[in-house]
Design an enzyme around this catalytic site. Structure first.
Site, PDB file in Angstrom:
ATOM      1  N   GLU A 161      -9.900   2.648  -4.990  1.00 42.58           N
ATOM      2  CA  GLU A 161      -9.750   4.010  -4.708  1.00 42.58           C
ATOM      3  C   GLU A 161      -8.536   4.478  -5.341  1.00 42.58           C
ATOM      4  O   GLU A 161      -7.282   4.704  -4.767  1.00 42.58           O
ATOM      5  CB  GLU A 161      -9.392   3.984  -2.946  1.00 42.58           C
ATOM      6  CG  GLU A 161     -10.452   3.709  -2.206  1.00 42.58           C
ATOM      7  CD  GLU A 161     -10.346   3.398  -0.913  1.00 42.58           C
ATOM      8  OE1 GLU A 161     -11.157   4.169  -0.029  1.00 42.58           O
ATOM      9  OE2 GLU A 161      -9.164   3.086  -0.416  1.00 42.58           O
TER      10      GLU A 161
ATOM     11  N   ASP B   6       0.974  -1.106  -0.050  1.00 37.33           N
ATOM     12  CA  ASP B   6      -0.033   0.001  -0.001  1.00 37.33           C
ATOM     13  C   ASP B   6       0.885   1.562  -0.076  1.00 37.33           C
ATOM     14  O   ASP B   6       1.880   1.076  -0.179  1.00 37.33           O
ATOM     15  CB  ASP B   6      -0.958   0.044   1.074  1.00 37.33           C
ATOM     16  CG  ASP B   6      -2.359   0.555   0.840  1.00 37.33           C
ATOM     17  OD1 ASP B   6      -2.170   1.521   0.541  1.00 37.33           O
ATOM     18  OD2 ASP B   6      -3.253  -0.036   0.792  1.00 37.33           O
TER      19      ASP B   6
ATOM     20  N   HIS C  77      -2.840   3.188  -4.331  1.00 38.33           N
ATOM     21  CA  HIS C  77      -2.257   2.596  -3.257  1.00 38.33           C
ATOM     22  C   HIS C  77      -0.757   2.044  -3.611  1.00 38.33           C
ATOM     23  O   HIS C  77      -0.568   1.004  -3.145  1.00 38.33           O
ATOM     24  CB  HIS C  77      -3.273   1.445  -2.892  1.00 38.33           C
ATOM     25  CG  HIS C  77      -4.598   1.821  -2.266  1.00 38.33           C
ATOM     26  ND1 HIS C  77      -4.585   2.371  -0.833  1.00 38.33           N
ATOM     27  CD2 HIS C  77      -5.778   2.059  -2.600  1.00 38.33           C
ATOM     28  CE1 HIS C  77      -5.832   2.486  -0.819  1.00 38.33           C
ATOM     29  NE2 HIS C  77      -6.607   2.404  -1.751  1.00 38.33           N
TER      30      HIS C  77
HETATM   31  C1  ACM Z   1     -10.743  -0.831   0.438  1.00 38.79           C
HETATM   32  O1  ACM Z   1     -11.370  -0.592   1.875  1.00 38.79           O
HETATM   33  N1  ACM Z   1     -10.383   0.206  -0.141  1.00 38.79           N
HETATM   34  C2  ACM Z   1     -11.144  -1.918  -0.407  1.00 38.79           C
END
Ligand code: ACM
Length: 553
Positions: free
Chosen positions: A320, A179, A250
């Site tokens: 995201e 991440d 991420h």
């Molecule tokens: C997530 O909670 N971004 C999958």
């Protein structure tokens, strides 16, 4: 009365006790040797040494057989039968996993001291009530996500986490390995991913954006041999590890390690300094660029990942992914034109597809978050519905297999009560009762669509869990509830579940699990120095509805 958790399909007790004594045999065929050894070790270290013997072996004539393990042709995979009577304990399973689950159920029939690592009583026997259990899981995907990127979980604690999963008959560990805040798996061909990406200079303590940082470095990663060990350890406990390398958002830890993966470097290197591994939470703007060399970099990463993890499913994230940098970057716009990509959302789809095709070409199935349904992922992709159940319904209607992990039922980083003493109260209220009401099949699914729900999982995002002790607090006992939802073919009332859980907590005590007490956090489980960010149910619902508007049902 003994409390079994997860609740079996059927169970009956009758008068009488079988006494399992030191020196008795655990008889098993060759196929079941691993389970026999596991059971012998578990009971033996708690003070009742047993001896595994092969079915039919001469030496068994000299010993009383305490436990017989057999494979039963008439049972499906993962199902088991457990019978205890005056002749001993019989466990039959449809396969090796089924016998293992029967052995796990047997431990629950024994005194809770069987869950300790050494004998605490000078008694070399344990009595088992006469009983009959018939059991079979409801779902094949009984998962939990552990985020080892935000806070690293050391290997020995991860092995313990796996043991606790096995005890609850969870069979799939989704490891979120990368991440913005850290890269946690060694990639031999790209060593800087862990040299640079494997640690950060400090961590934000509390929700973004305003919580202060602690000034303390944090890091850690698994070597490839660590991963092989963890995968093998999990496999012995019938747990599949599904790795996730999150792209193309991420990805800041990767970009910190190899700035050429990001935006604003290359010809224009002076324009944007390479970012550092993130020290704050929330969604970060940095995304991977669309260069061929970047796609190849990640194909190579995924090749190493697929060599390490034999799982049928390989996670590529896809959630995201902010598109601002792509929109503002001339080189990205040029690449989009060259590749015939019309929009920045299309750019995300394109990147995901490059890696998904690579995964499929190696005979595995891509696994990603429900953002993938804003585009058209390749057939065979498995979609995790996290922003409520909309992704699950949309996915099955479009012919995808799905995994349900709606945040309002399964996000175990959310606060467990309205008690202001909850540590770093965050997100919506997600009480034990709420987790027990989790239903992985979308309400409007037809029976045929419902068959595409592989199961569900709980997600443990660890921004606010900076140690395995804290993970215990957030995970248990809510993970007991989710494990029962995913395993049991019968749904008990919450009150009946809670009554069984009271007994089950004694097992967790014996194991040293620092679960949340029904009365709330113990003083040392509180974080009075950290402000939280609780949301009401309405605020939360509004937030999620806005997020999922891109998925058509
Ligand atoms: C997530 O909670 N971004 C999958």
């Amino acid at each position: 009365m003994i409390s079994l958790l997860p609740l079996p399909q059927s169970v009956s007790f009758s008068d009488g006790l079988f006494v399992l004594r030191a020196g008795m045999a655990v008889e098993a065929c060759t196929e079941l040797e691993r389970v026999a050894t596991w059971l012998t070790t578990a009971v033996g270290r708690a003070g009742v040494p047993l001896t595994p013997v092969s079915a039919g072996e001469e030496s068994r004539a000299n010993r009383a057989v305490g436990v017989r393990l057999t494979v039963a042709e008439d049972l499906p995979a993962e199902a088991y039968r457990l019978d205890v009577d005056a002749n001993g304990i019989g466990i039959s399973g449809g396969d090796e996993a089924g016998v293992f689950y029967g052995a796990q159920a047997l431990l629950q029939l024994l005194p809770e001291r069987v869950f300790r690592s050494a004998a605490v009583a000078d008694v070399e026997s344990m009595s088992v009530p006469f009983s009959q259990i018939r059991d079979e899981p409801r779902f094949g995907w009984r998962g939990v996500l552990l985020d080892v990127a935000r806070h690293f979980m050391p290997k020995h604690d991860l092995l313990r986490f796996i043991d606790l999963m096995a005890m609850h008959r969870l069979n799939l560990l989704h490891l979120h390995l990368t991440d913005d805040q850290g890269w946690r798996v060694e990639i031999v061909s790209r060593p800087r991913l862990t040299e640079i990406g494997g640690w950060r200079v400090e961590s934000q303590v509390g929700p973004p954006p305003h919580s202060p940082a602690n000034g303390r470095p944090h890091g850690g990663f698994y070597t490839q041999d660590d991963i092989r060990e963890i995968v093998a350890y999990a496999r012995q406990r019938f747990i599949e590890i599904v790795p996730e390398i999150d792209i193309p958002g991420h990805s800041r830890a990767a970009i910190a390690a190899y700035p050429e993966l990001g935006i604003g470097v290359g010809d224009d290197a002076s324009a944007t300094p390479a970012p550092a591994v993130a020290t704050t939470w929330g969604v970060h703007a940095e995304v991977l660029n669309l260069e061929d060399s970047t796609v190849q970099f990640f194909r190579d990463v995924f090749t190493e990942i697929m060599d390490l993890f034999p799982s049928a499913y390989i996670g590529l994230g896809g959630d995201e992914c902010p598109t601002d940098l792509w929109r503002e970057d001339a080189r990205t716009q040029e690449l989009m034109r060259a590749r015939g990509i019309a929009t920045e959302d299309g750019a995300r789809e394109w990147f995901v597809e490059q890696i998904a095709e690579h995964i499929i070409a190696r005979g595995r199935r891509p696994y990603g978050w429900d953002e993938l349904l804003e585009g058209t992922p390749p057939p065979g992709t498995v979609v995790a519905s996290w922003r409520g159940m909309r992704g699950a319904l949309a996915g099955v209607r479009r012919g995808y297999d799905v995994v349900a992990c709606p945040d309002d039922k399964a996000y175990l980083d959310y606060r467990q009560s309205d008690d202001p003493d909850e540590p770093i109260p965050f997100g919506a209220l997600l009480s034990l009762r709420d987790t027990y009401s989790f239903e992985p099949i979308p309400a409007d699914a037809t029976p045929e669509e419902a068959r595409r729900v592989l199961g569900g999982q709980a997600n443990l995002w660890t921004e606010h869990m900076d140690s395995p002790r804290t993970v215990d607090y957030y995970a248990y006992p809510r993970l007991c509830a989710i494990a029962e939802v995913l395993w049991s073919r019968r749904r008990a009332t919450f009150e009946a579940f809670s009554a069984r859980l009271d007994d089950h907590l004694r097992r967790l005590d014996a194991l040293g699990v620092e679960y949340r007490r029904p009365t709330g956090p113990l003083p040392w489980q509180r974080r009075p120095e950290v402000e939280g960010q609780p949301l009401t149910a309405e605020q939360h619902a509004e937030h999620v509805a806005a997020l999922v508007s891109g998925i058509a049902v």
